[in-house]
Design an enzyme around this catalytic site. Structure first.
Site, PDB file in Angstrom:
ATOM      1  N   ASP A 172      -0.252   2.630  -7.584  1.00  0.00           N
ATOM      2  CA  ASP A 172      -0.021   2.290  -6.172  1.00  0.00           C
ATOM      3  C   ASP A 172      -0.479   0.860  -5.889  1.00  0.00           C
ATOM      4  O   ASP A 172      -1.122   0.596  -4.878  1.00  0.00           O
ATOM      5  CB  ASP A 172      -0.745   3.286  -5.266  1.00  0.00           C
TER       6      ASP A 172
ATOM      7  N   GLY B  60      -2.650   6.868   5.795  1.00  0.00           N
ATOM      8  CA  GLY B  60      -2.244   8.255   5.619  1.00  0.00           C
ATOM      9  C   GLY B  60      -3.216   9.072   4.806  1.00  0.00           C
ATOM     10  O   GLY B  60      -3.308  10.282   4.956  1.00  0.00           O
TER      11      GLY B  60
END
Length: 955
Positions: free
Chosen positions: A131, A19
């Site tokens: 993340d 993404g």
């Protein structure tokens, strides 16, 4: 884009897309190497927030240099499309590596430690990843973990990472970054506080690390669900299924580590990734030494014949129940009969004094030391340290030399929290000696094990004692395997001479109980006079001299121990070989490996952990050093040396409040030492506490081996503030005090330090005079380095080059010489050439991984000089901003530089760097900071006069 060229990179093939990025394999035409090129997707190329995230990834990752972090090579832009050129990793993602199946324990621990270490380094730089997930960790074909994708990374002030408010960083905090419509993080790998939108600290990455460990251990995600909402609800309110249910083979200790990482309340998690790394490393040691506990699932087998259909009557049920109960009782009795142990691996024991009924004083202290040397070989038994015994005696109101005999030994044992004490006796029966050893439960007074042997003649007493202690080890529960493998006879492991063993015992007692290194020397020397082949006595002399800063003598005695190591026990061999690499060859990688192996075989031994911490400190890896010091203190909480090491490690990290707490705790436990007092002086300096410094100087007065260190520190402090004349006087006093204590290397160090102060402040002639005094006193590694550096600074190129060549020849394996001292000397020499700036920067490339370390520990300080010389090189090359970045490192690492002269001069060099860069306001600010430090300085110092003239020109 599967072909073509971007900048100087040739595109080869597309590797993948997500993404937030598209990644291609490329080839760097200039440097002839494979790279990975990351671009923003086309639909985000004009999105300002996406561009900021992309920029942040490059900025965050490029600030980190670690083998487990993907290296950023370059950032560029082509046709308005920004890209990042990074290390090409030949491997697979952790997701692919797991592939839905649990990984082997060794792989889990290795990868877990690497990832934890990478996060620890990032957190140390004020970077939270935010993340961490399996797809953001690559595993190379050689098993190396690589953390990547810092696109969600957040730069924060260090105190918001959970460190002390004393920490400082040039980095500014950043606001959280999110993309509209895109959650900041991956739901399955987010912490509860990340989901709630709370302020984040490093513990959010620790939660994610726990999720990685869980997935590696079980092959499945800890929190699953068909929708993002279900996953989030699970993370916030539910506990994951117990890991051992999915993989019964994992040790209970691994599950405990995972569960602590996954605590919903972050205050209950590990405080740092370094703590997770330390826990995984300890588990690896325990696993390799066979001391882990596997999670067990117990089942009772059904009867051989299948049950009949229908109901059982009460008589049948009663019969079956009785049989089951009987079987369980028999099984329990059989298990306990086979496996009951007098002691467990968690128990500690206190060694009592021997009862000497012979009337021969040669057995006083000697047999206790001999028994200690024999039992020390056991990885199962853990003897309470001499420091802990002394601390307990003090709490009991007893004198330090109180005999450890009944009933005192029982009280000491109970107060120390031990399970048992070991006592012994020796008496005569005709021409024979009768030796008895026994283990007593100090809570109940019951005998746990005992042995009695006889010896024909005094010369056979140690041999007989060894036989008795071997049998005792078996009776107390140690496995026959380790007893057989680790059972070198006492007279071989130590010495066959009772007189030498007695002197050695008294020397060790002087060091361990009283903390007096200087007073221990004559006793240890006496032991090798009585037995010239006493390997451990040489080794202990090496350690004693090293702790006194006498590195030449430390290397000489340690080398002798190394030559005699074929005679010693396995424990002693670990001690001698690790210290040989540390003190003699200086190969810190081999020393680290030796200490690691020692700690694995003897997981309850604090010495290898302490020395691992010192190795990491020397290399500038301070978070790792503090982890090791804490681990050592957990094993030996009453060790004064360990307490001082922890205080100094915290000072190095600028965690001054924590250092104060640790020092107060040490003093409250009476764990005083010369080293701790020196660190208290340094702490007071960093806190601008003049009274605190004066207290430590007064404490040290008249104490051999300690007074000179404090006088040296005082000289540095006066020089730091430009009071050069006072520094000269104190430095001379320090050298005289060192000579009086017989410490030649330390005396040379005092002269070398004054030479360095003089040349840095512009007094070349005085500097050369002190160099001559230095080399006339000692040609030790550290003294010769400073002498060479000073000569290079005074343009005495020939002599500096000659000393550098001699260092290179004499210390071919020494990590500090190869990667700190020689690059610094060569860079300083290069600055004399026309294009010297660039040459000097290149010469210092080798020093980059270790430049923040403490190379001359325990002799004198020369910390961050590679950084200082690199800053000077950038000034010569005309690169003001790069020069400023180097000098800023010195300002930021106050806890390492402390009161060295370059700590003050860094402000002056910052001023010059900003002036070169055209930043007048920054330049003025730095000039003012330096002149404020030197407001009471001697007026005739050349560098001060230059600074004032330069400052006047930019007004």
């Amino acid at each position: 884009m599967t072909d073509g060229t971007i900048s100087h990179y040739r595109i080869l093939e597309k590797l993948g897309a997500g993404g937030m990025g598209v990644v291609y394999k490329g080839f760097d035409i200039r440097l002839d190497r494979a790279v990975a090129l990351k671009f923003l997707p086309d639909n985000m190329a004009q999105d300002t927030q996406a561009l900021e995230r992309f920029r942040r990834e490059a900025h965050a990752a490029s600030a980190l240099n670690h083998p487990a972090i993907c290296t950023i090579y370059d950032v560029g832009e082509e046709d308005h499309r920004p890209f990042i050129a990074m290390e090409f990793i030949d491997g697979e993602t952790l997701t692919q590596h797991i592939h839905g199946k649990p990984l082997p324990l060794e792989t889990i621990l290795d990868l877990g430690m690497q990832i934890a270490d990478a996060l620890d380094v990032a957190h140390g730089e004020g970077i939270i990843h935010r993340d961490i997930k399996p797809s953001n960790v690559f595993v190379t074909k050689r098993g190396q973990a690589k953390v990547l994708d810092f696109g969600l990374a957040k730069l924060v002030a260090k105190d918001s990472l959970g460190t002390s408010a004393d920490d400082s960083s040039p980095r500014a905090p950043q606001e959280p970054l999110s993309i509209v419509g895109v959650i900041s993080g991956t739901p399955s790998y987010m912490s509860p506080e990340q989901i709630r939108g709370d302020d984040l600290d490093r513990r959010t990455d620790i939660f994610a690390l726990g999720l990685l460990l869980y997935e590696m251990a079980t092959g499945r995600q800890a929190f699953g669900g068909k929708t993002g909402g279900a996953i989030i609800e699970s993370i916030l309110t539910r506990a994951p299924n117990a890991a051992h249910l999915a993989n019964p083979e994992i040790p209970a200790e691994l599950e405990e580590i995972i569960n602590k990482c996954l605590e919903k309340d972050r205050a209950q998690r590990y405080a740092s990734a370094g703590e997770v790394r330390a826990a995984l490393r300890q588990l690896k040691r325990d696993t390799e030494s066979g001391q882990t506990l596997r999670t067990q699932t117990v089942t009772i087998a059904a009867a051989a014949a299948p049950p009949r259909a229908g109901r059982y009557g009460w008589k049948e049920l009663a019969t079956v129940g009785a049989v089951v109960v009987a079987l369980l009782a028999v099984a329990g009795w059989f298990y306990n009969a086979r496996h009951a142990k007098a002691l467990s691996k968690m128990d500690t024991v206190v060694l009592a004094d021997f009862s000497n009924k012979t009337g021969d004083v040669i057995f006083d202290d000697t047999l206790r030391q001999g028994l200690a040397a024999q039992l020390q070989q056991s990885p199962f038994l853990s003897l309470v340290s001499e420091q802990r015994i002394q601390q307990t005696l003090r709490l009991m109101g007893k004198a330090p030399d109180t005999k450890l005999a009944p009933p005192v030994i029982g009280d000491v044992c109970q107060r120390a929290g031990s399970k048992a004490y070991l006592s012994g006796s020796i008496s005569t029966m005709g021409s024979q000696y009768v030796i008895g050893v026994k283990a007593v439960n100090c809570q109940t007074g019951d005998s746990l094990a005992q042995e009695q042997v006889t010896a024909n003649g005094k010369e056979n007493v140690l041999k007989a004692l060894g036989e008795a202690s071997t049998k005792l080890r078996e009776e107390l529960g140690e496995s026959l395997k380790t007893v057989e493998k680790l059972d070198t006879p006492i007279e071989q492991a130590s010495t066959p001479s009772l007189e030498a063993l007695q002197a050695y015992s008294l020397g060790r007692k002087t060091m361990q109980r009283q903390g007096e290194f200087t007073d221990a020397l004559p006793l240890l020397k006496r032991s090798i006079e009585l037995d010239p082949k006493f390997a451990m006595a040489y080794a202990m002399l090496g350690t004693t001299y090293h702790n006194l800063g006498e590195k030449t003598l430390a290397a000489d005695y340690t080398k002798k121990a190394y030559d005699l190591r074929s005679r010693v026990s396995e424990w002693e061999k670990f001690y001698i070989e690790s210290h040989y690499y540390h003190f003699v060859t200086g190969d810190l990688e081999k020393a680290r490996q030796a200490y690691e192996l020692w700690a694995q075989i003897y997981p309850r031994e604090d010495v290898p952990l302490t020395n691992l911490g010192i190795v990491y400190q020397t290399l500038g890896q301070y978070y790792k050093a503090v982890d090791e010091f804490r681990a050592a203190l957990r094993l030996a909480p009453d060790d004064s040396l360990g307490a001082g090491n922890l205080v100094f490690g915290l000072i190095n990290l600028n965690r001054l409040d924590e250092a104060r707490v640790a020092s107060d705790e040490a003093l409250s436990k009476n764990l005083d030492s010369g080293d701790l007092r020196l660190y208290l002086y340094q702490l007071a300096f960093l806190k601008n506490d003049s009274a605190g410094m004066a207290r430590q100087v007064a404490w040290s007065a008249g104490k051999p081996g300690i007074e000179n260190l404090m006088l040296y520190a005082e000289a540095d402090t006066d020089a730091y503030f430009g009071k050069l004349e006072k520094a000269r006087q104190l430095s001379s006093q320090a050298a005289t005090s060192a000579e009086r204590a017989g410490e030649k290397d330390m005396a040379a160090g005092c002269e070398a330090a004054q030479a360095l102060r003089e040349v840095l402040y512009g007094n070349a002639a005085e500097a050369r005079e002190h160099v001559s005094r230095t080399l006339a006193t000692s040609n030790s590694r550290d003294a010769q380095y400073v002498a060479a550096l000073v000569l290079a600074l005074t343009d005495d190129t020939a002599r500096a080059q000659k000393l550098a060549e001699d260092l290179d020849k004499r210390y071919p394996e020494d990590t500090v010489v190869r990667f700190n001292y020689l690059p610094t000397i060569r860079a300083q020499l290069a600055l004399k050439d026309a294009d010297g700036g660039d040459k000097a920067v290149q010469a210092l490339d080798a020093a980059s991984p270790y430049e923040l370390g403490i190379p001359g520990n325990a002799t004198f300080w020369t910390n961050l000089y590679p950084v200082y010389v690199r800053g000077e090189a950038f000034l010569v090359a005309g690169d003001g901003p790069q020069a400023a970045a180097e000098f800023q490192k010195i300002v930021d690492w106050r806890g390492v530089v402390i009161n060295e002269p370059i700590g003050a001069l860094a402000e002056l060099e910052l001023a010059r760097s900003w002036a070169l860069a055209g930043e007048k306001q920054k330049s003025r600010t730095s000039y003012e900071a330096f002149l404020k430090l030197w407001k009471d300085a001697d007026e005739d110092i050349p560098v001060l006069q230059q600074a004032k003239a330069e400052y006047a020109k930019i007004q």
